[in-house]
Design a protein around this motif. Structure first.
Motif, short mmCIF file in Angstrom:
data_model
loop_
_atom_site.label_atom_id
_atom_site.label_comp_id
_atom_site.label_asym_id
_atom_site.label_seq_id
_atom_site.Cartn_x
_atom_site.Cartn_y
_atom_site.Cartn_z
N VAL A 296 11.50 -3.10 -4.45
CA VAL A 296 11.84 -4.48 -4.09
C VAL A 296 10.71 -5.11 -3.27
O VAL A 296 10.12 -4.46 -2.41
CB VAL A 296 13.13 -4.49 -3.21
CG1 VAL A 296 13.59 -5.91 -2.92
CG2 VAL A 296 14.23 -3.68 -3.85
N ASP A 297 10.43 -6.37 -3.56
CA ASP A 297 9.52 -7.13 -2.69
C ASP A 297 10.00 -8.58 -2.69
O ASP A 297 10.96 -8.93 -3.38
CB ASP A 297 8.05 -6.99 -3.13
CG ASP A 297 7.09 -7.08 -1.95
OD1 ASP A 297 7.12 -8.11 -1.25
OD2 ASP A 297 6.33 -6.13 -1.71
N VAL A 298 9.33 -9.41 -1.90
CA VAL A 298 9.83 -10.79 -1.76
C VAL A 298 9.37 -11.71 -2.90
O VAL A 298 9.98 -12.75 -3.14
CB VAL A 298 9.43 -11.40 -0.39
CG1 VAL A 298 10.28 -10.83 0.72
CG2 VAL A 298 7.95 -11.19 -0.10
N THR B 19 0.84 -1.20 0.00
CA THR B 19 0.00 0.00 0.00
C THR B 19 0.87 1.25 0.00
O THR B 19 0.65 2.17 -0.79
CB THR B 19 -0.88 0.01 1.27
OG1 THR B 19 -1.51 -1.26 1.37
CG2 THR B 19 -1.91 1.10 1.24
N MET B 20 1.85 1.31 0.89
CA MET B 20 2.67 2.52 1.00
C MET B 20 3.85 2.49 0.03
O MET B 20 4.14 3.50 -0.63
CB MET B 20 3.19 2.67 2.44
CG MET B 20 2.12 2.97 3.45
SD MET B 20 1.14 4.43 3.07
CE MET B 20 2.28 5.75 3.45
N GLY B 21 4.54 1.35 -0.07
CA GLY B 21 5.75 1.26 -0.89
C GLY B 21 5.52 1.69 -2.33
O GLY B 21 6.31 2.45 -2.91
N PHE C 47 6.32 -4.84 6.19
CA PHE C 47 5.39 -5.06 7.29
C PHE C 47 5.84 -4.37 8.57
O PHE C 47 7.03 -4.30 8.85
CB PHE C 47 5.28 -6.56 7.62
CG PHE C 47 4.77 -7.39 6.49
CD1 PHE C 47 3.73 -6.97 5.70
CD2 PHE C 47 5.35 -8.63 6.23
CE1 PHE C 47 3.26 -7.75 4.67
CE2 PHE C 47 4.89 -9.41 5.19
CZ PHE C 47 3.85 -8.98 4.41
N GLU C 48 4.86 -3.93 9.35
CA GLU C 48 5.15 -3.25 10.63
C GLU C 48 5.50 -4.30 11.69
O GLU C 48 4.71 -4.61 12.58
CB GLU C 48 3.92 -2.41 11.03
CG GLU C 48 4.12 -1.50 12.21
CD GLU C 48 4.99 -0.29 11.91
OE1 GLU C 48 5.74 -0.30 10.93
OE2 GLU C 48 4.92 0.67 12.68
N ASP C 49 6.69 -4.88 11.56
CA ASP C 49 7.11 -5.93 12.47
C ASP C 49 8.59 -5.69 12.79
O ASP C 49 9.43 -5.68 11.88
CB ASP C 49 6.90 -7.28 11.77
CG ASP C 49 7.30 -8.46 12.63
OD1 ASP C 49 6.47 -9.36 12.79
OD2 ASP C 49 8.45 -8.50 13.13
N THR D 54 8.18 3.38 9.05
CA THR D 54 7.40 2.82 10.17
C THR D 54 6.45 3.86 10.76
O THR D 54 6.79 5.05 10.84
CB THR D 54 8.33 2.28 11.28
OG1 THR D 54 7.50 1.78 12.34
CG2 THR D 54 9.26 3.35 11.85
N SER D 55 5.27 3.39 11.23
CA SER D 55 4.33 4.31 11.87
C SER D 55 4.52 4.30 13.37
O SER D 55 4.14 5.25 14.04
CB SER D 55 2.88 3.89 11.63
OG SER D 55 2.67 3.50 10.34
N SER D 56 5.04 3.20 13.91
CA SER D 56 5.01 3.09 15.36
C SER D 56 6.28 2.55 16.00
O SER D 56 6.39 2.54 17.22
CB SER D 56 3.84 2.20 15.78
OG SER D 56 4.01 0.92 15.22
N VAL E 35 11.18 -8.41 11.64
CA VAL E 35 11.34 -8.48 10.18
C VAL E 35 12.10 -7.24 9.68
O VAL E 35 13.00 -7.33 8.84
CB VAL E 35 9.95 -8.57 9.48
CG1 VAL E 35 10.09 -8.64 7.97
CG2 VAL E 35 9.19 -9.77 9.98
N LYS E 36 11.77 -6.08 10.24
CA LYS E 36 12.45 -4.85 9.80
C LYS E 36 13.93 -4.90 10.21
O LYS E 36 14.81 -4.51 9.44
CB LYS E 36 11.79 -3.61 10.39
CG LYS E 36 10.45 -3.25 9.72
CD LYS E 36 10.05 -1.83 10.01
CE LYS E 36 8.59 -1.53 9.79
NZ LYS E 36 8.22 -1.01 8.48
N LYS E 37 14.21 -5.39 11.42
CA LYS E 37 15.60 -5.45 11.88
C LYS E 37 16.43 -6.37 10.98
O LYS E 37 17.54 -6.04 10.59
CB LYS E 37 15.66 -5.94 13.33
CG LYS E 37 15.40 -4.84 14.35
CD LYS E 37 15.58 -5.37 15.75
CE LYS E 37 15.63 -4.24 16.76
NZ LYS E 37 15.73 -4.73 18.14
#
Ligand code: NAI
Length: 378
Positions: A32-34, A13-15, A92-94, A119-121, A97-99
């Motif tokens: 890029v995506d998986v 949605t955002m990317g 994803f907001e995880d 990230t939003s949060s 996964v982001k790290k």
């Protein structure tokens, strides 16, 4: 920024929206995506937005084709990391996964490449720690729809250098965005007052102050918007409203606790039932409570130096499309009356919300906020 390649990770949605902007401004973009199917979906999102742009006369067919051509989709991170100047992460907001992603990217990208997370949060400082470039790591928080909404929050982590911030402010402007600076605090600037605004709508429902259509109507009138909080939550998702409020609660304490109504609605997996008769006699009190919470939280975030009051207002008018921002609205309502609304919220909060000193002092002087805004046209 001497090179012209930008990589966006995540074609969701955002990317997809984030990738469209730099391409439109003449950058070479890698998305890029998986999986290939997610990249295809990202391109479909971009094409749909551009098609609308063509219909509205904002871009020509040829420009639209060129914008698509400038974007390269790939599942190969190495290829996307090559020769890049800036990487914007929108996966994803995880946290885990982001790290993992940033650790991998850190090994693939040259030392001088800037990393930014959408990230939003999550904490920018925490994410930056997974890399050896904490000074060249920041938040770039775009607003939905990312290709169109002009607001972007540029967020400094603890170790982000002023040079990185300057670079990101500059590049945001080059992308046609209006950047505002925010501190790495829960909700940054805009979600800090916007999410509690949604939550307060649910609390008023919980307190039986009014029904859903009445609360929505009062919000639309008070903030000059097309959609009230319940209609908006139905459109953007109740889970995101609940999770965002829960993350403010964890970071900022009990005043930010999700309303029981919001929690129940989230757990039921249903959207809000918007039916009911408008209760005209409740409209004014609902408006006052919305204003009280929003004024109080906006003053709190400015007092904590999360953002400037002018930027907080721009966040509201540009990012949320409110007719005016919290500080301009306080000036309109009158500072003393604004303090009365905030006092009422603090009293009801059972000690979980303290009236910010900056508002108290402003009310003592009984002067409107001094809002310095300069608009530059080039
Ligand atoms: P989304 O679920 O629509 O898209 C995420 C994309 O990332 C998916 O296509 C997924 O396949 C991809 N992805 C996941 N792990 C990956 C990896 N390791 N490498 C490459 N691609 C990967 O999510 P959405 O809504 O676009 O959110 C993305 C980020 O933007 C989140 O951090 C979210 O908090 C933030 N955000 C979302 C807003 C919204 O309105 N949806 C607004 C502002 C920020």
């Amino acid at each position: 920024m001497d090179k012209k390649k930008i990589t966006v990770i995540g074609a969701g949605t955002m990317g997809a929206g984030i990738a469209q902007r730099p391409s439109q401004s003449g950058f070479e973009v890698w998305m890029v995506d998986v999986k290939d199917e997610f990249i295809k979906k990202g391109f479909a999102t971009i094409e749909k937005t551009l098609q609308k742009g063509v219909e509205l006369g904002k871009v020509t067919e040829d420009q639209s084709k060129q914008i698509i051509k400038n974007i390269h989709g790939t599942t190969n991170m190495g290829e996307a990391a090559e020769g890049v100047s800036l990487v914007v992460e929108a996966i994803f907001e995880d946290l885990t996964v982001k790290k993992e992603l940033f650790t991998k990217l850190d090994g693939l990208c040259k030392e001088d490449v800037i990393f930014a997370s959408n990230t939003s949060s999550l904490s920018i400082t925490e994410l930056a720690k997974t890399t050896k470039r904490e000074d060249r790591f920041a938040g770039l928080h775009f607003f939905y729809p990312a290709a169109i909404n002009r607001l972007v929050e540029v967020i400094a982590g603890e170790k982000t250098s002023p040079k990185t911030m300057d670079n990101l402010m500059d590049i945001s402007r080059t992308l046609g965005k209006i950047p505002i600076k925010a501190k790495d605090a829960p909700g940054f600037a805009v979600n800090r007052f916007f999410v509690p605004w949604l939550n307060e709508a649910c609390r008023m429902l919980e307190d039986d102050m009014a029904n859903i259509p009445t609360i929505d109507k009062a919000a639309k009138e008070a903030f000059g918007i097309g959609m009230g909080p319940f209609v908006l939550m139905n459109a953007t998702g109740i889970p995101i409203a609940y999770h965002s409020q829960e993350s403010l609660h964890k970071g900022l304490g009990d005043f930010y606790k999700p309303s029981a109504k919001l929690k129940l609605q989230f757990e039921s997996n249903e959207i809000w039932d918007l039916t009911g008769e408008i209760q005209e006699d409740a409209i004014e009190s609902v408006k006052e409570r919305f204003l009280g919470v929003m004024f109080g939280v906006a003053c709190q975030l400015v007092e904590e130096e999360v953002a400037l009051k002018e930027d907080t207002d721009r966040g509201a008018t540009i990012g949320l499309r409110w007719a005016a921002g919290p500080f301009a609205m306080m000036n309109e309502v009158g500072i003393k009356k604004s303090l009365d609304f905030v006092n009422a919220v603090a009293e009801k909060s059972k000690g979980t919300f303290k009236v910010p000193d900056i508002l108290r002092k402003q009310a003592e002087g009984n002067k409107p906020w001094d809002l310095k805004t300069v608009r530059v046209t080039k």
